[in-house]
Design an enzyme around this catalytic site. Structure first.
Site, PDB file in Angstrom:
ATOM      1  CG  ASP A 316      -1.811   1.268   1.310  1.00 38.64           C
ATOM      2  OD1 ASP A 316      -2.656   1.372   0.294  1.00 38.64           O
ATOM      3  OD2 ASP A 316      -1.770   2.052   2.470  1.00 38.64           O
ATOM      4  CD  GLU A 369      -2.452   2.412  -3.622  1.00 38.37           C
ATOM      5  OE1 GLU A 369      -3.464   3.321  -3.729  1.00 38.37           O
ATOM      6  OE2 GLU A 369      -1.822   2.440  -2.323  1.00 38.37           O
TER       7      GLU A 369
END
Length: 646
Positions: A316, A369
């Protein structure tokens, strides 16, 4: 005063050397708590890193949370590790570390390496084991083929607490085993190859969706025990479904029992708030330049891959790690030693993380990401890249949704948004994501992003999904999108499964299942998903009619597919398109079929003519359904199979 603390250690001098040099990647075998036997006496061994503490003891139910009764001893080697063995304790014991700091503070901290915690809002750690008799050997032996970059990878992203609730107890979370019983047959029915769980690591604040982690080594006790979570993973593996975990090494919260100022100092986080505080999330950033922190984070990544048999990690907020000025104003950040805005320590950490993962587990994938144009995110470190296996294609996602939200009459003005992705689309190994971030905070559900009346919305959504599954890269779809959830995602309640009583939502669900089947059965859609050799525009400039035509190519010419999108609500009869070679081209997929709640406009086979069209020597005339996509494949003859030369 209770049982004495016995001098005992699991650490060797070599362990300490690796830890302090940032190269100990299996700290979960050393730090934390675990049952052991010392001189024939059963008990629990504790070890914690708190180098700046003056005093550390174990407090818990067993001693009335008395900070004086069970002190740990600091090691002699200046590692900062405190340890000790307490006889008679067993699995299930709730505990914390009492830490006396150099400034006189008395802290109560959860164990950073605890594998289980109390159910929030309680915050104590629990002594437990990761012992489990795995029965997924078949999957583990062949998963390299399932995870390979030249194989179909279609990911169902989901949040455990809000995917499904018991209809009779809507306020109760399903546990891991209950989820397994419902999820496995559902994923089999839908045809996804992998499931991606939003963060399962323990987090005290449920509305954080799991992104504010305090227990990096503990699966959330809201849903059960470590063994319950292992059962869920095993059940998916037994059904040939891979498991990806969302992993958050970018920041952590400032909860009093967590990592923040763990021993009274900035131990895990960077001491400089310009590097150590995240203004967006009001959380704290790991000190990537500290060797012990690298050992902590890489050990955590390998822990899930090793002990939980996880098949991949989606990392993330990578962009927030890479840039010193990420979401910061002038004066709120400082340049690196070369005057740039790159966080060189974070870059080095990410490279080392990927090298460690692929060295120890070459059959898994890491997925970034990362929302900027940083070069080489999914390129090997030996080529100067960060070393990820794949990267989310955020630009494609934003451009595509921006195009589709337009009324078809205005789409010609946004036409280039549908073609721009191929300008940069092969610079990385891209995954196409329609993720949780796109269906919250007023962004609307996937269905309600679409323009038009109710039928047109569904038709647009069907065509959007066909476009995603037939475009370059791998695929990811957030839960609810597969059946046209109407409301935005709400973490506090189940998806609206009752919508499947209605034909439009049944149609979308059938379409997604059929697209997964198409994706897995047609090599042209995955064999060269990251190569320009696998994609070619046939028509990319017909902005007035809203028609796009492209070619998907695999290793063999006989597997070539021609994809035609008609993104207007107009039926186009006898529409001519160029084809790569002569022969009979037949439709193998039509998003407008009645089964998908389409209008049922038939797409029929067509024999090519030697009419030069769209820069091709051969072409066919076909009927294009409204707001739909059709996939054509050449009818096979008995001629010898021809392989592509390039």
């Amino acid at each position: 005063m209770g049982e004495p603390v016995v001098a005992f250690s699991l650490f060797t001098d070599y362990d300490i050397m690796l830890f302090r040099s940032g190269k100990h990647y299996k700290l979960y075998e050393k730090l934390g708590s675990r049952t052991a036997q010392v001189d024939g006496v059963h008990g629990v061994y504790f070890a914690v890193w708190a180098p700046n503490a003056n005093y550390v003891s174990i407090i818990g139910d067993f001693n009335g949370w008395n900070s004086a009764s069970h002190p740990l001893k600091v090691r002699w080697d200046e590692s900062g590790i405190w340890e000790g063995f307490i006889p008679t304790l067993e699995n299930g014991t709730a505990y914390k570390y009492h830490i006396g700091t150099s400034s006189g503070e008395q802290l109560e901290k959860a164990d950073p390496f605890a594998i289980r915690t109390e159910v929030p809002p309680r915050t104590a750690s629990i002594v437990d084991t990761t012992w489990y008799t795995w029965e997924d050997n078949d999957w583990m032996g062949k998963r390299q083929a399932h995870n390979a970059l030249d194989k179909p990878i279609s990911v169902y992203e989901m949040h455990l607490g809000s995917w499904m609730r018991d209809a009779n107890e809507p306020d109760r979370f399903l546990n891991y085993r209950e989820i397994a019983a419902r999820l496995v047959p559902y994923i089999q029915e839908m045809g996804f190859t992998h499931v991606e769980f939003m963060p399962v690591m323990e987090h005290p604040y449920y509305p954080s969706w799991g992104y504010q982690i305090t227990g990096y080594f503990a699966c959330s006790s809201r849903y059960g025990s470590p063994q319950d979570f292992m059962h869920l993973i095993e059940a998916l593996h037994q059904a040939d479904i891979g498991v990806i975990l969302d992993w958050v090494p970018s920041h952590f919260p400032g909860d009093a029992h967590g990592l923040y100022k763990f021993d009274g100092t900035h131990l895990f986080e960077h001491a400089d708030p310009k590097k150590g505080y995240h203004p967006d999330w009001k959380s704290y950033i790991f000190n990537y330049g500290r060797n012990e922190i690298k050992s902590f984070l890489i050990s955590n990544a390998l822990f899930w891959l090793d002990l939980y048999h996880v098949d991949g990690l989606r990392v993330d907020a990578v962009a927030s790690m890479l840039y010193l000025d990420y979401s910061r104003n002038y004066g709120e950040w400082e340049t690196n030693e070369f005057g740039g805005n790159e966080n060189l320590e974070a870059v080095a950490f990410l490279k080392e993380f990927n090298e460690a993962v692929y060295t120890h587990f070459p059959d898994v994938q890491t997925i970034a990401e990362e929302s900027t144009s940083w070069a080489g995110v999914s390129r090997p470190t030996y080529q100067g890249g960060l070393g990820f296996g794949m990267k989310w294609m955020m630009g494609w996602m934003h451009d595509t949704l921006s195009y589709f939200k337009e009324d078809p009459i205005n789409r010609k003005y946004a036409h280039d948004k549908m073609t721009f992705a191929t300008v940069y689309g092969f610079h990385e190994n891209f995954m196409l994501p329609f993720s949780h971030d796109e269906v919250v905070y007023g962004k609307k559900s996937m269905l309600y992003k679409m323009p038009g009346d109710d039928w047109q919305r569904v038709a647009n959504l069907r065509t959007l999904y066909l476009y995603m599954f037939t475009f370059l890269g791998t695929k990811l779809l957030f839960m609810g999108g597969e059946f046209g959830q109407t409301a935005e995602w709400n973490v506090d309640q189940s998806l609206d499964w009752h919508l499947l009583e209605y034909a439009p939502h049944q149609g979308v669900k059938k379409l997604v299942a059929s697209l997964n089947a198409l994706y897995k059965s047609e090599p042209a859609l995955y064999e060269k998903a990251f190569s320009p050799e696998g994609f070619e525009w046939i028509e990319m400039g017909d902005r007035d009619q809203g028609v796009f035509v492209y070619l998907r190519k695999g290793h063999d010419r006989e597997n070539d597919l021609v994809v035609v999108l008609n993104l207007t609500p107009v039926v186009r009869s006898q529409f001519r398109i160029g084809v790569p070679q002569e022969g009979i081209w037949q439709p193998i997929f039509n998003s407008d079929e009645h089964d998908y709640y389409g209008s049922g406009i038939s797409a029929t086979a067509s024999k090519s003519e030697k009419i030069h069209w769209m820069h091709r020597d051969h072409s066919i005339a076909i009927d294009l359904p409204p707001l739909a996509g059709v996939v054509y494949k050449q009818k096979q003859t008995k001629t010898k199979k021809v392989k592509r030369i390039n």
